[in-house]
Enzyme design. Structure first.
Site, PDB file in Angstrom:
ATOM      1  N   ASN A   4      30.872  45.303 -23.911  1.00  0.00           N
ATOM      2  CA  ASN A   4      31.251  44.098 -23.168  1.00  0.00           C
ATOM      3  C   ASN A   4      31.198  42.903 -24.121  1.00  0.00           C
ATOM      4  OD1 ASN A   4      31.375  41.855 -21.522  1.00  0.00           O
ATOM      5  ND2 ASN A   4      29.976  42.649 -19.976  1.00  0.00           N
TER       6      ASN A   4
ATOM      7  N   HIS B  37      38.478  42.837 -17.385  1.00  0.00           N
ATOM      8  CA  HIS B  37      37.326  42.510 -18.225  1.00  0.00           C
ATOM      9  C   HIS B  37      36.570  43.816 -18.463  1.00  0.00           C
ATOM     10  CE1 HIS B  37      33.599  41.183 -19.752  1.00  0.00           C
ATOM     11  NE2 HIS B  37      32.929  41.284 -18.624  1.00  0.00           N
TER      12      HIS B  37
ATOM     13  N   CYS C  50      31.695  35.744 -18.635  1.00  0.00           N
ATOM     14  CA  CYS C  50      32.661  36.836 -18.825  1.00  0.00           C
ATOM     15  C   CYS C  50      34.026  36.546 -18.191  1.00  0.00           C
ATOM     16  CB  CYS C  50      32.100  38.142 -18.278  1.00  0.00           C
ATOM     17  SG  CYS C  50      30.593  38.660 -19.113  1.00  0.00           S
TER      18      CYS C  50
HETATM   19  N1  ACO Z   1      18.675  53.842 -21.412  1.00  0.00           N
HETATM   20  C1  ACO Z   1      17.953  54.702 -20.696  1.00  0.00           C
HETATM   21  N2  ACO Z   1      17.474  54.407 -19.482  1.00  0.00           N
HETATM   22  C2  ACO Z   1      17.730  53.191 -18.993  1.00  0.00           C
HETATM   23  C3  ACO Z   1      18.491  52.244 -19.708  1.00  0.00           C
HETATM   24  C4  ACO Z   1      18.951  52.608 -20.975  1.00  0.00           C
HETATM   25  N3  ACO Z   1      19.702  51.782 -21.742  1.00  0.00           N
HETATM   26  N4  ACO Z   1      18.588  51.125 -18.971  1.00  0.00           N
HETATM   27  C5  ACO Z   1      17.936  51.357 -17.820  1.00  0.00           C
HETATM   28  N5  ACO Z   1      17.418  52.601 -17.843  1.00  0.00           N
HETATM   29  C6  ACO Z   1      16.631  53.267 -16.815  1.00  0.00           C
HETATM   30  C7  ACO Z   1      15.910  52.299 -15.905  1.00  0.00           C
HETATM   31  O1  ACO Z   1      14.717  51.855 -16.475  1.00  0.00           O
HETATM   32  C8  ACO Z   1      15.711  53.144 -14.684  1.00  0.00           C
HETATM   33  O2  ACO Z   1      14.607  53.971 -14.902  1.00  0.00           O
HETATM   34  P1  ACO Z   1      13.550  54.267 -13.711  1.00  0.00           P
HETATM   35  O3  ACO Z   1      14.365  54.955 -12.654  1.00  0.00           O
HETATM   36  O4  ACO Z   1      12.570  55.143 -14.379  1.00  0.00           O
HETATM   37  O5  ACO Z   1      13.045  52.936 -13.307  1.00  0.00           O
HETATM   38  C9  ACO Z   1      16.941  54.030 -14.651  1.00  0.00           C
HETATM   39  O6  ACO Z   1      17.498  53.990 -15.970  1.00  0.00           O
HETATM   40  C10 ACO Z   1      17.989  53.556 -13.670  1.00  0.00           C
HETATM   41  O7  ACO Z   1      18.165  52.157 -13.846  1.00  0.00           O
HETATM   42  P2  ACO Z   1      19.143  51.348 -12.970  1.00  0.00           P
HETATM   43  O8  ACO Z   1      19.070  49.895 -13.368  1.00  0.00           O
HETATM   44  O9  ACO Z   1      18.931  51.714 -11.541  1.00  0.00           O
HETATM   45  O10 ACO Z   1      20.514  51.958 -13.462  1.00  0.00           O
HETATM   46  P3  ACO Z   1      21.920  51.760 -12.835  1.00  0.00           P
HETATM   47  O11 ACO Z   1      22.432  53.044 -12.360  1.00  0.00           O
HETATM   48  O12 ACO Z   1      21.989  50.603 -11.905  1.00  0.00           O
HETATM   49  O13 ACO Z   1      22.772  51.396 -14.124  1.00  0.00           O
HETATM   50  C11 ACO Z   1      23.744  49.449 -15.136  1.00  0.00           C
HETATM   51  C12 ACO Z   1      22.463  50.200 -14.849  1.00  0.00           C
HETATM   52  C13 ACO Z   1      24.621  50.289 -16.057  1.00  0.00           C
HETATM   53  C14 ACO Z   1      23.398  48.148 -15.845  1.00  0.00           C
HETATM   54  C15 ACO Z   1      24.470  49.203 -13.785  1.00  0.00           C
HETATM   55  O14 ACO Z   1      23.617  48.575 -12.868  1.00  0.00           O
HETATM   56  C16 ACO Z   1      25.694  48.403 -13.950  1.00  0.00           C
HETATM   57  O15 ACO Z   1      26.698  48.871 -14.405  1.00  0.00           O
HETATM   58  N6  ACO Z   1      25.647  47.094 -13.564  1.00  0.00           N
HETATM   59  C17 ACO Z   1      26.683  46.180 -13.823  1.00  0.00           C
HETATM   60  C18 ACO Z   1      26.169  45.307 -14.879  1.00  0.00           C
HETATM   61  C19 ACO Z   1      27.184  44.926 -15.917  1.00  0.00           C
HETATM   62  O16 ACO Z   1      28.165  45.555 -16.170  1.00  0.00           O
HETATM   63  N7  ACO Z   1      26.867  43.829 -16.549  1.00  0.00           N
HETATM   64  C20 ACO Z   1      27.657  43.345 -17.590  1.00  0.00           C
HETATM   65  C21 ACO Z   1      27.579  41.886 -17.582  1.00  0.00           C
HETATM   66  S1  ACO Z   1      28.298  41.227 -16.172  1.00  0.00           S
HETATM   67  C22 ACO Z   1      29.884  41.405 -16.336  1.00  0.00           C
HETATM   68  O17 ACO Z   1      30.413  41.387 -17.398  1.00  0.00           O
HETATM   69  C23 ACO Z   1      30.613  41.622 -15.125  1.00  0.00           C
END
Ligand code: ACO
Length: 323
Positions: free
Chosen positions: A280, A250, A113
């Protein structure tokens, strides 16, 4: 001094749009969850016969048109992608040939990215050192091909697209009011290799593999590292964040982007946001956002534009550009 000035940008998005509501039909997710955690409402998906090189070529042709140059004037092409057409040759080679650029050099860079910042940094160094006069920098991706469409924690986050910029080496006085790239900064820390990776590859498994991610780990590092590297570029140019006209981050997810905007103490209106409609698109996200803000008249000549990105590795960087 020689500086690299961005003289034209172009972008391309595949026609097919996949909304959150479309995804709900095949994955256990909801529009509300995706919007609340990421700001994403839809993404574009490449057609079956559309390759990364096709997206890249379309964006590059539009950038050349905006710059008012022909392929014979390009002597460098740097293409950032982590979804190349083939293991080798570089996707850049295919794009070079299809553009009709028959001299100079063309190669790919792989910084996930952070790819566009990396490609821009490489091109800036070629131009500043006099090794090239006019460069094409492209970020192009077909992430739809490396997503596990059964994994709701990753498949909702990404989209396909491409963006490109033409840079020209020009003599400038050498002060912060110069047009062009004022500063670029890059870092990496390979200790986080497994936080965001694709579980395939030629050497490891002879398969393409699927994207895997520890979301919280990525989030934590992204916010800290991006704020720091944005500050480094500003310091290097002798400028401060209150002088920024546009933050073009980004487009990973809105929460990370907003955290950086707040750490830089910038008003929300100064941040260019396309993640809601593009999701993304990895190395393509910054040039896609740039093109939107140029075409709708937000980014104007003389504006100070700060770009920043982080990707798997981790690798991260920033670029400060006077338009
Ligand atoms: N829909 C519904 N529920 C979901 C989904 C979905 N798509 N994905 C995960 N969940 C659930 C999980 O299973 C979990 O359930 P549980 O509590 O029953 O186990 C719950 O939602 C919470 O999951 P978390 O992983 O704790 O959610 P979080 O608040 O961390 O959000 C996210 C996840 C959005 C990916 C966050 O961690 C984030 O923004 N991370 C950055 C990652 C990113 O942006 N990556 C892009 C690539 S890297 C880059 O470009 C920089």
């Amino acid at each position: 001094m020689l500086r690299s000035r961005i003289i034209g940008c172009g972008s391309y998005l595949p026609e097919k749009v996949l909304t959150n509501d479309d995804l709900v039909k095949t994955v256990d997710t909801s529009n509300a969850w995706i919007v609340e955690r990421t700001g994403i409402t839809q993404r574009h998906i490449a057609a079956k016969d559309e390759l990364t090189s096709d997206l890249a070529l379309a964006a590059a042709e539009r950038a050349m048109k905006a710059a008012g140059i022909g392929a014979d004037e390009l002597d460098l092409l740097v293409l950032a992608t982590s979804t190349p057409d083939n293991t080798f040759p570089a996707t850049a080679a295919k794009v070079q040939a299809r553009l009709g650029m028959y001299h100079g050099t063309a190669f790919d860079v792989q910084a996930v990215c952070a790819g566009f910042i990396c490609a821009l940094t490489v091109a800036d160094n070629f131009l500043q050192s006099g090794q090239a006069k006019t460069a094409m920098v492209i970020g192009a991706e077909t992430y739809s091909r490396i997503l596990d469409w059964n994994d709701r924690t990753t498949c909702v986050l990404f989209g396909d697209g491409a963006g490109a910029a033409v840079l020209s080496a020009e003599e400038m006085p050498g002060n912060p009011s110069d047009q062009g790239v004022l500063a670029v900064r890059m870092h990496s820390d390979g200790r986080h290799y497994n936080a965001l990776y694709v579980d395939g590859g030629v050497s490891s498994s002879q398969t393409a593999g699927y994207l895997r991610m520890q979301g919280k780990e990525v989030y934590r590092h992204a916010v800290v590292n991006l704020a720091a590297v944005a500050g480094e570029a500003l310091d290097a140019a002798g400028l401060t964040s209150d002088e920024i006209d546009w933050l073009v981050p980004h487009q990973a997810n809105l929460r990370i982007m907003t955290a950086i905007q707040q750490r830089l103490d910038l008003p929300r209106e100064k941040m260019v946001v396309t993640v809601d409609r593009h999701a993304n698109t990895s190395s393509a996200s910054i040039p896609l956002a740039l093109v939107e803000a140029i075409e709708d008249g937000r980014i104007k000549t003389g504006n100070l534009v700060l770009m920043e990105a982080i990707g798997g590795g981790f690798v991260w960087g920033s670029a400060l550009v006077r338009w």
